[in-house]
Scaffold this motif. Structure first.
Motif, PDB file in Angstrom:
ATOM      1  N   UNK A  92      27.005   5.775  28.767  1.00 30.51           N
ATOM      2  CA  UNK A  92      28.475   5.683  28.434  1.00 30.51           C
ATOM      3  C   UNK A  92      29.197   6.273  29.673  1.00 30.51           C
ATOM      4  N   UNK A  93      29.113   6.990  30.192  1.00 31.46           N
ATOM      5  CA  UNK A  93      29.925   7.730  31.156  1.00 31.46           C
ATOM      6  C   UNK A  93      30.047   6.944  32.436  1.00 31.46           C
ATOM      7  N   UNK A  94      28.908   6.177  32.626  1.00 38.58           N
ATOM      8  CA  UNK A  94      28.872   4.986  33.797  1.00 38.58           C
ATOM      9  C   UNK A  94      29.396   3.788  33.384  1.00 38.58           C
ATOM     10  N   UNK A  95      29.610   3.693  32.082  1.00 38.82           N
ATOM     11  CA  UNK A  95      30.244   2.270  31.589  1.00 38.82           C
ATOM     12  C   UNK A  95      28.969   1.109  31.523  1.00 38.82           C
ATOM     13  N   UNK A 124      37.857   3.818  31.119  1.00 37.57           N
ATOM     14  CA  UNK A 124      38.685   3.160  31.960  1.00 37.57           C
ATOM     15  C   UNK A 124      37.745   2.284  33.248  1.00 37.57           C
ATOM     16  N   UNK A 130      34.733  11.122  35.624  1.00 34.73           N
ATOM     17  CA  UNK A 130      33.309  11.291  34.718  1.00 34.73           C
ATOM     18  C   UNK A 130      32.858  12.811  34.525  1.00 34.73           C
ATOM     19  N   UNK A 154      34.695  13.916  31.831  1.00 34.71           N
ATOM     20  CA  UNK A 154      33.992  13.540  30.397  1.00 34.71           C
ATOM     21  C   UNK A 154      34.567  12.029  30.188  1.00 34.71           C
ATOM     22  N   UNK A 155      35.074  11.610  31.087  1.00 33.15           N
ATOM     23  CA  UNK A 155      35.621  10.229  30.908  1.00 33.15           C
ATOM     24  C   UNK A 155      34.398   9.061  31.050  1.00 33.15           C
ATOM     25  N   UNK A 156      34.562   7.819  30.329  1.00 28.05           N
ATOM     26  CA  UNK A 156      33.568   6.788  30.547  1.00 28.05           C
ATOM     27  C   UNK A 156      34.306   5.872  31.431  1.00 28.05           C
ATOM     28  N   UNK A 157      33.639   5.688  32.539  1.00 25.22           N
ATOM     29  CA  UNK A 157      34.088   5.096  33.582  1.00 25.22           C
ATOM     30  C   UNK A 157      33.547   3.848  34.231  1.00 25.22           C
ATOM     31  N   UNK A 158      33.866   2.562  34.294  1.00 25.18           N
ATOM     32  CA  UNK A 158      33.329   1.368  34.712  1.00 25.18           C
ATOM     33  C   UNK A 158      33.936   1.192  36.019  1.00 25.18           C
ATOM     34  N   UNK A 159      33.269   1.660  37.105  1.00 29.94           N
ATOM     35  CA  UNK A 159      33.769   1.341  38.567  1.00 29.94           C
ATOM     36  C   UNK A 159      33.326  -0.124  38.939  1.00 29.94           C
TER      37      UNK A 159
END
Lengths: 424, 424
Positions: free
Chosen positions: A37-40, B342, B363, B366-371
């Motif tokens: 989830x953290x890495x999307x 995000x 990240x 604690x955020x979910x990141x789709x880079x």
């Protein structure tokens, strides 16, 4: 129906998970899911039963020897999947017109393999799969490696307790080419070199001879395995080597992601499977006392195995068996025995309703409550609560109900606080 | 290896879960796990492959017709479990000396059944099992029903959208006994009455005649099914009926647990399976347009099927197929499309490192990141982010890196805030 006892054991090679085993398993699975989830990454899943034809298509006949397979009543040839990749290929291919590439997908899939059992090998395991499909850039590799590193961190593995060994198959192919070994021999050479450590060098030499290689190319092939650094590899492959450039790019990105301390170049990492085409990787505990923690790489021919167009892809497989062995040894049994929630007991039947009312109130407040199902003596209750997994305990006697107040006790520290009993 | 296309479909009766399907599945699974934890149930699991002998022992030969089974290379007769109860019995029996009874266990287990497919029926499903083993008191039943009700609430099912229909097999046995039908006929009568609604009453009458019942007992048996209330049942069974007492106790406890609004007495609830001995229950949507949401009851002979001593037990089975149909219809497709996390994009290769650094920082927080894995034009990036599942988006251009500040945009509301870019 007979009532003679049957075996209480699981089927040979398969695992039972009692609650104490689930603590370890959840530690691993929760980290997999949180890191995904953290890495999307988006979740996907499919049934463990697949058509045998699909599985043979990718794995080839020799692997299909190790597949549990059977026929259903309509004569369909079915099997328990040994890996998730053919299923992924099928699912991607089915929607290749509508998916927004690159896709980043993950799953935690049970896989079966019918093989001889050795330490750390079972006939089933769960495997975290992360795949990025539709992206050529090395950013795909580093995203996957950083997500795996994040998962290990969440499980409690110190950063200096393992290394991710990285190589590029295309580099090996370039170097073999330079030694005069033609591309058609490369798959067999990869397969032979991958056996290093499992069989001795003389046996590997025999395999290479059987492939038709002369003694000079064989000598030079073994020499390649002595390469220790990326600089040495570059000296052999040449400054314009695309394979070296991708590896350098990967190490540069790893610094940005903060995982460069765990990455090492290792020309001996080959990965047995035929389908890897570029960067490959394997993670090991620092003492190399266990089998690989995870492995994977780039396999740009994913969809061709099911009849689609070539599509760039990077994938990782991370099983639950080896990491649980390592965590148990490294962290000790206590690590999985964290207590949580509150046990609620009562002395006589007359206090039952007060106990149930309190349990309901606490659950509504979001607490985990193990309320006793019958009245117990205080000693019985506290013995049961202490032997269980609750962190706190509340025991209600007649006086407590009369006063409307009861003590809430921390089972570790013995500290007590008073809480109000909900009124009827 | 052929490269002709293979089928991209899953095996008939088996399901694929694409990311959008996983939103619904996770909604259900998360509620199951949270409710289990809230009610103090411990997780357990076992492999989907069991010995055929174990499964036949409990299910009998006729059910084993519907079991996927096969032999391994050692000639072991293996099968994909159709239900979890034989496995539970085996695991409890294996540790009956060391477990602290009553045990409260849950699992979310995949189960297979090879049957003709109709709406809502697949050949595999996931089933939430909760079992309390080693407790006679009706508190066990109410704990399980309240946990199931809590799970439905977490999924978004309104309390007034379903009913839990409750009966007591022992009550039916008492009433049949009063009509002069001997206990040895009860299992066949239960089986026949359970078919009501699926076959017509004349056919049920034939089944009862075949069991050797006369026309007067058959008439009185049908009369029993006209009983509407617990008071009517008590009038027939007598004031000292233990079966009625247990039902009354259950309804009293249900008030304490706050689920009495969802409980109805329903003498027609029988449950086909032979092994239930006392209270049985089934939950249905209020319009009864779908099959049962969950079902279960007390089965005090759990361990005898595997050769152990009689042990009181209550269990619930709650499958994922019916509830997902109901939730989709009741809540609509939007309910499962909640956005989170995000997306981070960048305009040129030169901004890649800034994007990766920001992703790493978010990240770590604690955020979910789709880079994004490659640079994209703003339009492409926002199209991709909007089509995906992220709630917010950050797009980094050359000016942003120069200023060290970038806008973070809510994709629904279009609201923007400024955030600082981490420095190298």
């Amino acid at each position: 129906m007979s009532t003679a006892p049957v075996s209480f054991s699981p089927v040979r090679g398969m695992r039972d998970f009692y609650p104490e085993d689930m603590l370890w398993r959840n530690r691993v699975f929760d980290a997999w899911r949180s890191a995904s989830a953290a890495f999307g990454f988006q979740p996907y899943d499919a049934c463990v039963v697949e058509s045998l034809e699909l599985l043979q298509r990718k794995s080839g006949e020799e692997v299909s020897e190790q597949i549990y397979h059977f026929e259903d009543k309509s004569g369909r040839r079915l099997a328990l999947r040994p890996e998730m990749t053919p299923t992924l290929a099928r699912m991607i291919a089915a929607r290749r017109g509508s998916l927004a590439f690159p896709v980043k997908w993950f799953t935690t899939a049970q896989c079966f393999r019918y093989e001889r059992m050795t330490r750390g090998r079972k006939r089933e395991h769960y495997q975290w799969n992360m795949d990025i499909v539709g992206e050529q850039a090395v950013t795909a590799e580093v995203e996957i490696l950083a997500a795996a590193a994040a998962a290990l961190q969440m499980m409690g593995m110190p950063d200096d307790s393992y290394k991710i060994h990285v190589n590029n198959r295309a580099l090996l192919a370039e170097l073999l080419h330079n030694t005069g070994i033609l591309p058609e021999h490369h798959p067999a050479v990869f397969l032979a070199l991958d056996k290093r450590g499992k069989i001795n060098d003389e046996e590997i030499e025999e395999l290479l001879k059987a492939e038709g290689l002369g003694s000079e190319p064989i000598r030079r092939t073994f020499e390649l395995l002595e390469v220790q650094t990326l600089d040495q590899a570059e000296a052999l492959a040449g400054q314009d080597s695309p394979a070296v450039r991708r590896l350098r790019e990967l190490f540069t990105l790893a610094r940005l992601y903060g995982i460069d301390d765990r990455l090492v170049f290792d020309i001996s990492v080959i990965r047995g499977l035929a389908y890897y085409t570029d960067i490959v990787f394997e993670a090991f505990d620092i003492g190399r006392r266990f089998r690989a923690i995870f492995g994977g790489g780039r396999y740009d021919n994913l969809l061709t195995t099911v009849g689609g167009d070539p599509t760039p892809a990077v994938g990782l497989g991370f099983g639950d068996v080896v990491i649980m062995e390592i965590l148990k040894e490294m962290l000790g049994d206590q690590a999985a025995s964290a207590r949580s929630g509150v046990a609620v007991g009562y002395m006589f039947q007359e206090q039952r309703d007060a106990a149930m009312r309190l349990a309901r109130k606490l659950r509504t407040d979001g607490e985990q409550v193990d309320v006793m199902l019958t009245h117990l003596k205080p000693k019985q209750f506290f013995a049961r609560a202490s032997a269980g997994t609750s962190a706190e305990a509340v025991f209600i006697g007649p006086d407590d109900v009369a006063k409307g107040v009861v003590r809430r006790k921390n089972l570790d520290t013995r500290a007590e606080t008073e809480i109000r009993l909900p009124i009827a």
